[in-house]
Design a protein around this motif. Sequence first.
Motif, mmCIF file in Angstrom:
data_model
loop_
_atom_site.group_PDB
_atom_site.id
_atom_site.type_symbol
_atom_site.label_atom_id
_atom_site.label_comp_id
_atom_site.label_asym_id
_atom_site.label_seq_id
_atom_site.Cartn_x
_atom_site.Cartn_y
_atom_site.Cartn_z
ATOM 1 N N LEU A 119 0.778 -1.125 0.044
ATOM 2 C CA LEU A 119 -0.069 0.206 -0.066
ATOM 3 C C LEU A 119 0.912 1.367 -0.043
ATOM 4 C CD1 LEU A 119 -2.895 -1.213 2.509
ATOM 5 C CD2 LEU A 119 -3.068 -1.096 0.067
ATOM 6 N N ALA A 120 1.857 1.147 0.837
ATOM 7 C CA ALA A 120 2.950 2.255 0.887
ATOM 8 C C ALA A 120 3.575 2.360 -0.531
ATOM 9 C CB ALA A 120 3.739 2.136 1.830
ATOM 10 N N TYR A 121 3.896 1.604 -1.183
ATOM 11 C CA TYR A 121 4.420 1.468 -2.439
ATOM 12 C C TYR A 121 3.779 2.013 -3.532
ATOM 13 C CZ TYR A 121 7.072 0.414 -6.688
ATOM 14 O OH TYR A 121 7.640 0.220 -7.909
ATOM 15 N N ILE A 122 2.338 1.827 -3.546
ATOM 16 C CA ILE A 122 1.506 2.394 -4.181
ATOM 17 C C ILE A 122 1.564 3.803 -4.159
ATOM 18 C CG2 ILE A 122 -1.096 2.317 -4.963
ATOM 19 C CD1 ILE A 122 -1.106 -0.739 -4.332
ATOM 20 N N GLU A 123 1.352 4.279 -3.114
ATOM 21 C CA GLU A 123 1.108 5.654 -2.795
ATOM 22 C C GLU A 123 2.362 6.328 -3.321
ATOM 23 O OE1 GLU A 123 -0.116 8.644 0.732
ATOM 24 O OE2 GLU A 123 -0.930 6.417 0.858
ATOM 25 N N ASN A 124 3.498 5.887 -2.850
ATOM 26 C CA ASN A 124 4.862 6.496 -3.060
ATOM 27 C C ASN A 124 5.111 6.664 -4.503
ATOM 28 O OD1 ASN A 124 5.553 7.179 -0.369
ATOM 29 N ND2 ASN A 124 6.416 5.406 -0.017
ATOM 30 N N SER A 125 4.604 5.582 -5.384
ATOM 31 C CA SER A 125 5.283 5.267 -6.604
ATOM 32 C C SER A 125 4.365 6.517 -7.422
ATOM 33 C CB SER A 125 5.001 3.994 -7.186
ATOM 34 O OG SER A 125 3.515 3.884 -7.182
ATOM 35 N N ILE A 126 3.107 6.874 -7.122
ATOM 36 C CA ILE A 126 2.336 7.709 -7.655
ATOM 37 C C ILE A 126 2.821 9.252 -7.341
ATOM 38 C CG2 ILE A 126 -0.123 8.823 -8.001
ATOM 39 C CD1 ILE A 126 -0.849 5.778 -8.145
ATOM 40 N N HIS A 127 3.343 9.375 -5.984
ATOM 41 C CA HIS A 127 3.492 10.814 -5.498
ATOM 42 C C HIS A 127 4.733 11.269 -6.053
ATOM 43 C CE1 HIS A 127 0.031 11.820 -3.296
ATOM 44 N NE2 HIS A 127 0.220 11.019 -2.529
ATOM 45 N N LYS A 128 5.729 10.107 -5.911
ATOM 46 C CA LYS A 128 7.335 10.528 -6.214
ATOM 47 C C LYS A 128 7.643 10.418 -7.501
ATOM 48 C CE LYS A 128 8.369 10.525 -1.294
ATOM 49 N NZ LYS A 128 8.346 9.491 -0.740
ATOM 50 N N ASP A 129 7.035 9.431 -8.496
ATOM 51 C CA ASP A 129 7.575 9.244 -9.683
ATOM 52 C C ASP A 129 6.811 10.114 -10.757
ATOM 53 O OD1 ASP A 129 8.306 8.239 -12.488
ATOM 54 O OD2 ASP A 129 8.757 6.232 -11.558
ATOM 55 N N ILE A 130 7.450 11.074 -11.067
ATOM 56 C CA ILE A 130 6.608 12.236 -11.759
ATOM 57 C C ILE A 130 6.312 11.847 -13.171
ATOM 58 C CG2 ILE A 130 6.790 14.590 -12.731
ATOM 59 C CD1 ILE A 130 8.796 15.211 -10.675
ATOM 60 N N LYS A 131 7.280 11.255 -13.896
ATOM 61 C CA LYS A 131 6.745 10.455 -15.214
ATOM 62 C C LYS A 131 5.698 9.607 -15.432
ATOM 63 C CE LYS A 131 10.222 9.209 -17.806
ATOM 64 N NZ LYS A 131 11.523 8.697 -18.518
ATOM 65 N N PHE A 132 5.796 8.669 -14.157
ATOM 66 C CA PHE A 132 4.620 7.689 -14.125
ATOM 67 C C PHE A 132 3.367 8.541 -13.921
ATOM 68 C CE2 PHE A 132 2.397 4.358 -11.330
ATOM 69 C CZ PHE A 132 2.017 3.653 -12.274
ATOM 70 N N ARG A 133 3.298 9.248 -12.934
ATOM 71 C CA ARG A 133 2.186 10.133 -12.565
ATOM 72 C C ARG A 133 1.613 11.003 -13.542
ATOM 73 N NH1 ARG A 133 3.824 13.173 -8.098
ATOM 74 N NH2 ARG A 133 4.319 15.183 -9.365
ATOM 75 N N ASN A 134 2.553 11.397 -14.600
ATOM 76 C CA ASN A 134 2.168 12.297 -15.694
ATOM 77 C C ASN A 134 1.368 11.323 -16.782
ATOM 78 O OD1 ASN A 134 2.691 14.598 -14.699
ATOM 79 N ND2 ASN A 134 4.714 14.637 -16.018
ATOM 80 N N SER A 135 1.938 10.235 -16.853
ATOM 81 C CA SER A 135 1.303 9.080 -17.841
ATOM 82 C C SER A 135 -0.010 8.657 -17.186
ATOM 83 C CB SER A 135 2.241 7.740 -17.583
ATOM 84 O OG SER A 135 1.669 6.642 -18.519
ATOM 85 N N LEU A 136 -0.155 8.524 -15.959
ATOM 86 C CA LEU A 136 -1.671 8.224 -15.249
ATOM 87 C C LEU A 136 -2.334 9.337 -15.780
ATOM 88 C CD1 LEU A 136 -0.513 6.700 -11.942
ATOM 89 C CD2 LEU A 136 -1.219 5.386 -14.020
ATOM 90 N N LYS A 137 -1.892 10.740 -15.438
ATOM 91 C CA LYS A 137 -3.061 11.816 -15.610
ATOM 92 C C LYS A 137 -3.315 11.823 -16.998
ATOM 93 C CE LYS A 137 -0.076 14.952 -13.419
ATOM 94 N NZ LYS A 137 0.387 16.186 -13.156
ATOM 95 N N GLY A 138 -2.550 11.283 -18.058
ATOM 96 C CA GLY A 138 -2.658 11.407 -19.482
ATOM 97 C C GLY A 138 -3.986 10.613 -19.870
ATOM 98 N N ILE A 139 -3.861 9.325 -18.961
ATOM 99 C CA ILE A 139 -4.758 8.290 -19.403
ATOM 100 C C ILE A 139 -6.242 9.002 -18.942
ATOM 101 C CG2 ILE A 139 -5.759 5.993 -18.376
ATOM 102 C CD1 ILE A 139 -2.903 5.280 -18.278
ATOM 103 N N VAL A 140 -6.585 9.878 -18.125
ATOM 104 C CA VAL A 140 -7.322 10.566 -17.653
ATOM 105 C C VAL A 140 -8.019 11.705 -18.625
ATOM 106 C CG1 VAL A 140 -8.743 11.708 -15.601
ATOM 107 C CG2 VAL A 140 -7.271 9.770 -15.113
ATOM 108 N N ILE A 141 -6.918 12.433 -18.628
ATOM 109 C CA ILE A 141 -7.150 13.663 -19.422
ATOM 110 C C ILE A 141 -7.611 13.413 -20.935
ATOM 111 C CG2 ILE A 141 -6.139 15.828 -20.273
ATOM 112 C CD1 ILE A 141 -4.488 15.728 -17.735
ATOM 113 N N GLY A 142 -6.986 12.259 -21.549
ATOM 114 C CA GLY A 142 -7.469 12.061 -22.668
ATOM 115 C C GLY A 142 -9.015 11.646 -22.968
ATOM 116 N N LEU A 143 -9.635 11.617 -21.793
ATOM 117 C CA LEU A 143 -10.940 11.386 -21.914
ATOM 118 C C LEU A 143 -11.998 12.636 -21.319
ATOM 119 C CD1 LEU A 143 -11.454 7.682 -20.798
ATOM 120 C CD2 LEU A 143 -11.638 8.397 -23.025
ATOM 121 N N PHE A 144 -11.208 13.736 -21.392
ATOM 122 C CA PHE A 144 -12.185 14.905 -21.107
ATOM 123 C C PHE A 144 -12.460 15.646 -22.382
ATOM 124 C CE2 PHE A 144 -9.258 16.839 -17.437
ATOM 125 C CZ PHE A 144 -9.596 15.700 -16.696
#
Length: 132
Positions: A69-94
């Motif tokens: 659970l901590a790893y899930i949270e840290n990977s999304i908070h700290k890995d900026i490239k990964f977080r941006n990729s996840l944001k793109g998956i969401v933003i692409g459906l706006f």
Amino acid sequence: MENRDAFISEFRGETLGTVTSQSSPDEVFQNQVLRPILKLQNDLFIDVFKNYISKYKNDFYSYSVEKKLAYIENSIHKDIKFRNSLKGIVIGLFTLSEYNTYIQNSSSLNKRMMNMLIERLKNQVQLFELQE
């Protein structure tokens, strides 16, 4: 673009959560836009995170549940490239109007988006087991 926006709105589905006259604009956006997209894209998020684990942290599977659970949270908070990729998956459906709303307050909405995604992944941590 009207066809795209109509298709996206219909494809995503209904508002999830309660929207009242007391709801803040961010809450309205969260329940009308973000929640339906996160639900729609759930299977993709699961596979994207599994891929992330396989690339960066194969020993994830030996972790305790708390450490996962901590790893899930840290990977999304700290890995900026990964977080941006996840944001793109969401933003692409706006829709275009949703995107214009989003860019007015992207910092707060990004925080909501990532927190909801983290909780969604944490609630499904059992899906992140090593497949033999």
